[in-house]
Design a protein around this motif. Sequence first.
Motif, PDB file in Angstrom:
ATOM      1  N   ALA A 154      -1.177  39.642 -32.223  1.00 33.79           N
ATOM      2  CA  ALA A 154      -0.955  38.263 -32.665  1.00 33.79           C
ATOM      3  C   ALA A 154      -1.721  37.269 -31.807  1.00 33.79           C
ATOM      4  CB  ALA A 154       0.538  37.937 -32.644  1.00 33.79           C
ATOM      5  N   VAL A 155      -1.831  37.553 -30.514  1.00 31.57           N
ATOM      6  CA  VAL A 155      -2.606  36.677 -29.625  1.00 31.57           C
ATOM      7  C   VAL A 155      -4.069  36.684 -30.025  1.00 31.57           C
ATOM      8  CG1 VAL A 155      -3.381  36.322 -27.253  1.00 31.57           C
ATOM      9  CG2 VAL A 155      -0.996  36.919 -27.706  1.00 31.57           C
ATOM     10  N   LEU A 156      -4.629  37.855 -30.297  1.00 29.72           N
ATOM     11  CA  LEU A 156      -6.036  37.944 -30.681  1.00 29.72           C
ATOM     12  C   LEU A 156      -6.289  37.223 -32.002  1.00 29.72           C
ATOM     13  CD1 LEU A 156      -6.997  41.620 -29.754  1.00 29.72           C
ATOM     14  CD2 LEU A 156      -7.223  39.535 -28.394  1.00 29.72           C
ATOM     15  N   VAL A 157      -5.359  37.354 -32.942  1.00 31.78           N
ATOM     16  CA  VAL A 157      -5.540  36.693 -34.241  1.00 31.78           C
ATOM     17  C   VAL A 157      -5.515  35.179 -34.087  1.00 31.78           C
ATOM     18  CG1 VAL A 157      -4.512  36.313 -36.515  1.00 31.78           C
ATOM     19  CG2 VAL A 157      -4.647  38.629 -35.583  1.00 31.78           C
ATOM     20  N   THR A 158      -4.593  34.661 -33.301  1.00 35.76           N
ATOM     21  CA  THR A 158      -4.533  33.210 -33.156  1.00 35.76           C
ATOM     22  C   THR A 158      -5.711  32.685 -32.340  1.00 35.76           C
ATOM     23  OG1 THR A 158      -2.957  31.377 -32.877  1.00 35.76           O
ATOM     24  CG2 THR A 158      -3.087  32.979 -31.083  1.00 35.76           C
ATOM     25  N   LEU A 159      -6.280  33.503 -31.471  1.00 38.91           N
ATOM     26  CA  LEU A 159      -7.524  33.117 -30.792  1.00 38.91           C
ATOM     27  C   LEU A 159      -8.678  33.039 -31.789  1.00 38.91           C
ATOM     28  CD1 LEU A 159      -7.347  35.102 -27.427  1.00 38.91           C
ATOM     29  CD2 LEU A 159      -7.606  32.619 -27.660  1.00 38.91           C
ATOM     30  N   LEU A 160      -8.750  33.993 -32.715  1.00 34.63           N
ATOM     31  CA  LEU A 160      -9.788  33.937 -33.752  1.00 34.63           C
ATOM     32  C   LEU A 160      -9.672  32.660 -34.571  1.00 34.63           C
ATOM     33  CD1 LEU A 160      -9.736  37.635 -35.042  1.00 34.63           C
ATOM     34  CD2 LEU A 160     -11.638  36.521 -33.851  1.00 34.63           C
ATOM     35  N   ARG A 161      -8.451  32.230 -34.829  1.00 36.23           N
ATOM     36  CA  ARG A 161      -8.244  31.018 -35.621  1.00 36.23           C
ATOM     37  C   ARG A 161      -8.688  29.759 -34.878  1.00 36.23           C
ATOM     38  NH1 ARG A 161      -2.469  30.387 -38.105  1.00 36.23           N
ATOM     39  NH2 ARG A 161      -3.610  28.719 -39.179  1.00 36.23           N
ATOM     40  N   GLN A 162      -8.836  29.837 -33.565  1.00 32.50           N
ATOM     41  CA  GLN A 162      -9.271  28.673 -32.794  1.00 32.50           C
ATOM     42  C   GLN A 162     -10.784  28.488 -32.830  1.00 32.50           C
ATOM     43  OE1 GLN A 162      -7.150  26.560 -31.791  1.00 32.50           O
ATOM     44  NE2 GLN A 162      -5.240  27.747 -31.795  1.00 32.50           N
ATOM     45  N   ILE A 163     -11.522  29.451 -33.395  1.00 35.94           N
ATOM     46  CA  ILE A 163     -12.962  29.262 -33.598  1.00 35.94           C
ATOM     47  C   ILE A 163     -13.144  28.284 -34.757  1.00 35.94           C
ATOM     48  CG2 ILE A 163     -15.121  30.372 -34.293  1.00 35.94           C
ATOM     49  CD1 ILE A 163     -14.124  32.945 -33.016  1.00 35.94           C
ATOM     50  N   ILE A 164     -13.808  27.181 -34.505  1.00 33.63           N
ATOM     51  CA  ILE A 164     -13.929  26.114 -35.498  1.00 33.63           C
ATOM     52  C   ILE A 164     -15.243  26.275 -36.257  1.00 33.63           C
ATOM     53  CG2 ILE A 164     -13.942  23.629 -35.881  1.00 33.63           C
ATOM     54  CD1 ILE A 164     -11.314  24.805 -34.743  1.00 33.63           C
ATOM     55  N   GLY A 165     -15.163  26.333 -37.578  1.00 28.11           N
ATOM     56  CA  GLY A 165     -16.364  26.457 -38.394  1.00 28.11           C
ATOM     57  C   GLY A 165     -17.263  25.233 -38.288  1.00 28.11           C
ATOM     58  N   GLY A 166     -18.570  25.471 -38.233  1.00 29.21           N
ATOM     59  CA  GLY A 166     -19.527  24.380 -38.177  1.00 29.21           C
ATOM     60  C   GLY A 166     -19.553  23.616 -36.868  1.00 29.21           C
ATOM     61  N   ASP A 167     -18.886  24.130 -35.851  1.00 26.29           N
ATOM     62  CA  ASP A 167     -18.810  23.468 -34.545  1.00 26.29           C
ATOM     63  C   ASP A 167     -19.742  24.200 -33.584  1.00 26.29           C
ATOM     64  OD1 ASP A 167     -18.208  22.463 -32.053  1.00 26.29           O
ATOM     65  OD2 ASP A 167     -16.041  22.516 -32.323  1.00 26.29           O
ATOM     66  N   PHE A 168     -20.811  23.518 -33.151  1.00 28.43           N
ATOM     67  CA  PHE A 168     -21.803  24.140 -32.268  1.00 28.43           C
ATOM     68  C   PHE A 168     -21.684  23.619 -30.835  1.00 28.43           C
ATOM     69  CE2 PHE A 168     -23.420  24.241 -36.583  1.00 28.43           C
ATOM     70  CZ  PHE A 168     -23.747  25.577 -36.719  1.00 28.43           C
ATOM     71  N   SER A 169     -20.524  23.075 -30.506  1.00 31.91           N
ATOM     72  CA  SER A 169     -20.300  22.589 -29.145  1.00 31.91           C
ATOM     73  C   SER A 169     -20.264  23.757 -28.168  1.00 31.91           C
ATOM     74  CB  SER A 169     -18.980  21.815 -29.068  1.00 31.91           C
ATOM     75  OG  SER A 169     -17.881  22.683 -29.305  1.00 31.91           O
TER      76      SER A 169
END
Length: 486
Positions: free
Chosen positions: A123-138
């Motif tokens: 569950a921790v790994l999945v919620t970390l994946l969800r924190q990757i923001i699409g179209g964000d190149f910061s």
Amino acid sequence: MVSRLTHAALCEPENPIEVSLRQSFESLQSTLTPPFSLTIPKPGDEYSHTNLAILHAILTEPHFAVTHIKHLHAVVTDGYATFIDALFKIVHFLYPKLLASVKSQVLWVAEETVRVLGIGFDAVLVTLLRQIIGGDFSDGNCWLCLKLVTLFSNQRQCLLDEAPHVLSFALYTFLRVLSDHCRVGGDENLEALRRMEINLCVMIVRLDFRLCLNIGRDFIRLLQDLLHVPEFKGIWMDIVVNPSAFNALGFVGVSQIYRTRTSSRYHLLRISPEMETQLRFLLTHVKLGHQKKHQIWFARKFLNEPERDCVIVDIVRFVCCGHHPPNEIIQSDVVPRWAFIGWLLKLCRKSYLVESVKLALFYDWLFFDERVDKIMNIEPAVLLMVHSIPNYADMTNSLLEFLLKLLDDYDLKHKDLIVEGVSSAFKLLVSKGVIPSLDVLTSSPVISPVLKGALGRLLSGVKVESSNACILARISASPKSSHICP
């Protein structure tokens, strides 16, 4: 003074999650350095506070993190469940506000929980994946991509053995992220990240193809966005003409994947927890006619940066497949899903993005089978077409035109499957009362006669001729009004 976990404005109240960790740390700080007590904390509050204190120490004292994790190993009695539950809450609810140093420790300790196979590490790994923001190149977002692609590459075999679903979630995420990263060139760091993402995805597809089958038809949708990448073009060719290349028992070809509905768990991956909260609020509590200020806020918050509008594709897939309101909401005056999607289409300024959003809207139509598919996944598209007729006929015409062109353009080798899917979708929508009749489309004077004719032949069971593609192409070339459903 005890270090903070998050950035916080002066007038902003402290988050209760952070407060509880800090209080546990303060009360037990003297016990967190060697020599450690030989007594195991008692079950209940004492055990919980010890876990929270150690987690806070790991996140705020990176130079002592190895010592703290050894301390955790010595006292844990519940398979790390308490510790990992607290870590999950930090990532899920606080990640965007975490200090950079704390984020670094979060990634470090997350991999440690994988190594010990702690309860809930997936569950921790999945919620970390969800924190990757699409179209964000910061720098921060690319750093998170780099850390996670490295983690999944290093732990691939372990995850394959213990939590293969997480590996399929990682594949889905990085296939989607790659389509964004491949649009930007000239950055050496981004190119290095792209190469790592490609290598991870290709390794999973080539060695663990069963995970692709678990994803279902959206795997193909994402893969087709990457056919300009040689490695993925080769994968596509093998899927189409040489399925045995993957050594996946029972896999017979692409039609098998087309017929597999993608679980809403995958669509949720590309929506951050913060965005999910706002979307569900807007589609559950905001009244139709009062949504403008909420939509403006949403666009400024999540779509206002350059390239961030690509997330609209993911939002549409989530709204169609991941947010199914109950009947009391559907029958109320709350903003309906079709109206929100119409507004999202209005935001699209790039032609390729418009096409991608329309495909996201209609994708389940192409292979619809009421035995495995959900009518709620296809409902927004037909309601958007029908409700747009009175004032936004161009929206109806453009959507219907796009759908009918897909019959010829999407996959000619599986045209019969697609025609059957679209036809079945229309018929079920009528039989279940989503719309009273298709006459509203086939008889409307504001809809192109060519479109009405093609739709009529489709619904009557007459084979849609390929020549329709040429006719529809001429319609596409004609000037269109810019009016779009609000």
